[in-house]
Design an enzyme around this catalytic site. Structure first.
Site, short mmCIF file in Angstrom:
data_model
loop_
_atom_site.label_atom_id
_atom_site.label_comp_id
_atom_site.label_asym_id
_atom_site.label_seq_id
_atom_site.Cartn_x
_atom_site.Cartn_y
_atom_site.Cartn_z
N ASP A 13 0.89 -1.16 0.00
CA ASP A 13 0.00 0.00 0.00
C ASP A 13 0.93 1.21 0.00
O ASP A 13 1.53 1.54 1.02
CB ASP A 13 -0.87 -0.05 1.27
CG ASP A 13 -1.59 1.26 1.54
OD1 ASP A 13 -1.57 2.15 0.68
OD2 ASP A 13 -2.18 1.38 2.63
N LYS A 53 2.92 11.35 -3.48
CA LYS A 53 1.90 10.64 -4.26
C LYS A 53 0.99 11.64 -5.01
O LYS A 53 0.48 11.35 -6.08
CB LYS A 53 1.07 9.79 -3.30
CG LYS A 53 0.11 8.83 -3.96
CD LYS A 53 -0.41 7.87 -2.90
CE LYS A 53 -1.59 7.08 -3.39
NZ LYS A 53 -2.05 6.14 -2.36
N GLU A 87 -7.21 0.74 -4.37
CA GLU A 87 -7.19 0.61 -2.91
C GLU A 87 -8.51 0.08 -2.33
O GLU A 87 -8.49 -0.83 -1.51
CB GLU A 87 -6.82 1.96 -2.28
CG GLU A 87 -5.34 2.27 -2.49
CD GLU A 87 -4.99 3.73 -2.35
OE1 GLU A 87 -5.86 4.52 -1.93
OE2 GLU A 87 -3.85 4.09 -2.68
N ASP A 131 -12.71 5.66 2.67
CA ASP A 131 -11.26 5.78 2.83
C ASP A 131 -10.88 7.24 3.04
O ASP A 131 -10.85 8.03 2.10
CB ASP A 131 -10.58 5.21 1.57
CG ASP A 131 -9.06 5.30 1.65
OD1 ASP A 131 -8.54 5.79 2.66
OD2 ASP A 131 -8.40 4.86 0.69
#
Ligand code: AMP
Length: 603
Positions: free
Chosen positions: A8, A70, A169, A191
């Site tokens: 992850d 990211k 994800e 999330d």
């Protein structure tokens, strides 16, 4: 095949897991923690430090320490230039509008920074398992586009990892939750991480995982909550001591750190103390700040953030055509879902208590490890929802490829499109099934050919042939074609369409990008030619049925123009086709009355 891992690669933290006896387990890093901050410190002497140690030095070296990289993956400088102040390090424009980060001693790309995080995760796994790891499944947010996915893949390559697959994800989280659960469920994966908020609605049935919808806010996360607390603490210090911390870089950094710490403490405690000794100073000496903060006050402060979460949830449900009562389970992932007020909000909105069976920090990596087991064959009973690696479609008249299922579509999936015939009384069509990204059909891979016969005889463009593509959970593609008028139907099954290596996929996608302009020209010319052929055939019919009504001179004029057009078609001379078409159109004006009659009779 050697052992495989799941990673992850998070905005704030990264986690690595592996599969042992059908169970996925998270691997602690050498510092003893299961989560590793995605923070990279490029030291001046060339040393690179990743993780907690890098994070701890942010105060003293903020410009050389890269966090949240990211957010920069797969982006162009010009897309970002208005948001540069969100990043505490220097971002510059590289060649071809690429993003480069100035870390003092050199300039690095976002992929190179991410690669450092991945190297750390790889080393963590290798140290723990005592073997070299070469392959991994890596997760990305569901909203990541192709460039962002490619950039992630590139980062993995730079880290010496071959990417077995990139998975979303929420899909990974639902895998961690749903593995070996028998019942059918509609789950919502909520999330809420450090930098982003995502919600996905998935349907789980007999180990098939299907994403029904996904929605999100890429600029809403724990960082925004820290910012609210930062402003609050800064104001309280100002009220108490009359000094603004903003003037002192180190004080600013300490307040930021304190804000995050206080936030995390209030997830388990009802009250905590904001404690900042020696935070400011004036002529009379250093000043301390210490003040209690109640969870209630904190909840009140972050209310605007909580309110922004709800519309996104509504949109995701609407896209999935479901209501809150249809959702059987709500999964919470991402560090910010530890905040009690967030959990309360979720409970109130969905009308049920969120599931606590998955660890919000670990679920995504665990799901990635499970997926790596599925691919390597270690885990066999899961039919995993997957994505189509390349677009699937059929060839149209003129050699153009028409896509029915675009690449990266979640499977199982179904797509239908209607097509028609190009000639009068055409009773058969050939269906050429293609895989690939090029507009020019001949450049794509042939998966199957078949013929649909017994189409009801009719003038061209009247029959409706429905072509249907269905990919089941095993990745098997079924293509059918049906003439809607006669009901005649033919279908084929293609089992091997997924068999392309990751490297092969990359090459196909890259080539399609490079040839975009060439393909655009090809489609344009092909359409021109099809149109010219249509005009030619229309005129032939016209001469045949109405020719007798014209004078010989007029007939010859039309015939001459037709010869010119036919020659241009044979020679693929597009300019000449246009000229001949123009002449014919002018003639068309002259005989418009007859053309009109002809058209009426055609209908
Ligand atoms: P992620 O992107 O999933 O790693 O989430 C990181 C975010 O979660 C950061 O903003 C953290 O400050 C936040 N976070 C981590 N633990 C907690 C906690 N116990 N309470 C509140 N926020 C947390």
């Amino acid at each position: 095949m050697g052992r495989t891992i799941g990673i992850d690669l998070g905005t704030t933290n990264s986690v690595v897991a592996f599969l042992e006896h059908d169970r996925a387990e998270v691997i602690p890093n050498p510092e003893g923690s299961k989560t590793t901050p995605s923070v990279v410190f490029f030291k001046e002497d060339g040393e690179i430090i990743v993780g907690e140690l890098a994070k701890r030095q942010v105060v003293s070296h903020s410009r050389h320490i890269i966090r949240s990289v990211k957010r920069l993956m797969g982006q162009r400088y010009s897309q970002l230039k208005d948001n540069l102040d969100r990043f505490p390090f220097e971002i510059v424009q590289g060649e071809d509008d690429r993003i480069l980060i100035d870390v003092g001693s050199k300039r690095v790309s976002p992929e190179e920074v991410s690669a450092e995080v991945l190297k750390k995760m790889k080393a963590t796994a290798e140290g723990f398992l005592g073997e070299i790891i070469n392959e991994a499944v890596i997760t990305v947010p569901a909203y990541f586009n192709d460039n962002q996915r490619q950039a992630t893949k590139k980062a993995a390559e730079l880290a010496g990892l071959q990417v077995m697959r990139i998975i979303n994800e929420p899909t990974a989280a639902s895998l961690a939750y749903g593995l070996r659960k028998e019942k059918n469920e509609k789950i919502s994966v909520f999330d809420f991480g450090g930098g982003t908020f995502d919600i996905s609605i998935l349907e789980l049935s007999e180990d098939i995982f299907e994403v029904r919808s996904t929605n999100g806010d890429t600029h809403l996360g724990g960082d925004d909550i820290d910012a609210i607390l930062y402003d609050y603490i800064r104001q309280r210090i100002q009220d108490t001591h009359g000094i603004d911390v903003q003037q002192d870089v180190q004080a600013v950094q300490r307040v930021w750190e304190c804000a995050e710490k206080v936030k995390c403490e209030l997830s388990t405690l009802k009250k905590t103390t904001i404690s900042l000794p020696f935070i400011v100073a004036d002529e009379s000496g250093p000043k301390h700040f210490a003040e209690e903060l109640l969870r209630e006050k904190f909840t009140e402060l972050i209310q605007p953030i909580l309110e922004r979460l709800i519309p996104t949830c509504r949109r995701a449900l609407m896209d999935a055509k479901l209501s809150t009562t249809d959702i059987t389970t709500v999964l919470l992932i991402g560090g910010s879902t530890r905040i009690p007020a967030v959990q309360e909000m979720v409970k109130e909105f969905f009308g049920k208590t969120p599931c606590k069976s998955v660890n919000p920090d670990e679920a995504v990596a665990v799901g990635a490890a499970i997926q790596s087991g599925v691919i390597s064959g270690a885990l066999q009973e899961v039919l995993l929802l997957d994505v189509t690696p390349l677009s699937l479609g059929i060839e149209l008249q003129g050699g153009i490829s028409s896509v029915l299922i675009p690449r990266n579509s979640n499977i199982p999936t179904t797509a239908t499109k209607r097509f028609t015939t190009v000639s009068d009384n055409q009773t058969a069509v050939r269906i050429h099934v293609l895989q690939g990204e090029r507009k020019r059909a001949s450049e794509n891979r042939t998966l199957a050919y078949f013929r649909l016969i017994d189409i009801a005889s009719a003038p061209k463009e009247v029959p409706e042939v429905e072509v249907k593509f269905h990919i089941d959970a095993n990745g098997i593609l079924n293509v059918s074609a049906t003439d809607l008028s006669s009901g005649s139907m033919k279908e084929v099954k293609v089992e091997a369409h997924q068999q392309v290596t990751e490297a092969g996929i990359d090459q196909i996608v890259r080539e399609a990008e490079e040839k975009t302009e060439e393909d655009r020209m090809f489609v344009e010319q092909s359409r021109k030619k099809t149109r010219a052929e249509k005009i030619y055939s229309m005129l032939s019919s016209f001469i045949e049925s109405e020719g007798a009504k014209l004078t010989e001179e007029d007939r010859d004029e039309i015939k001459e123009a037709m010869i010119r057009l036919d020659f241009a078609i044979q020679q693929n001379d597009y300019d000449e086709m246009e000229k001949a078409e123009k002449i014919l159109l002018e003639l068309g004006e002259k005989y418009s009355e007859l053309f009109y009659i002809y058209k009426i009779t055609e209908m």
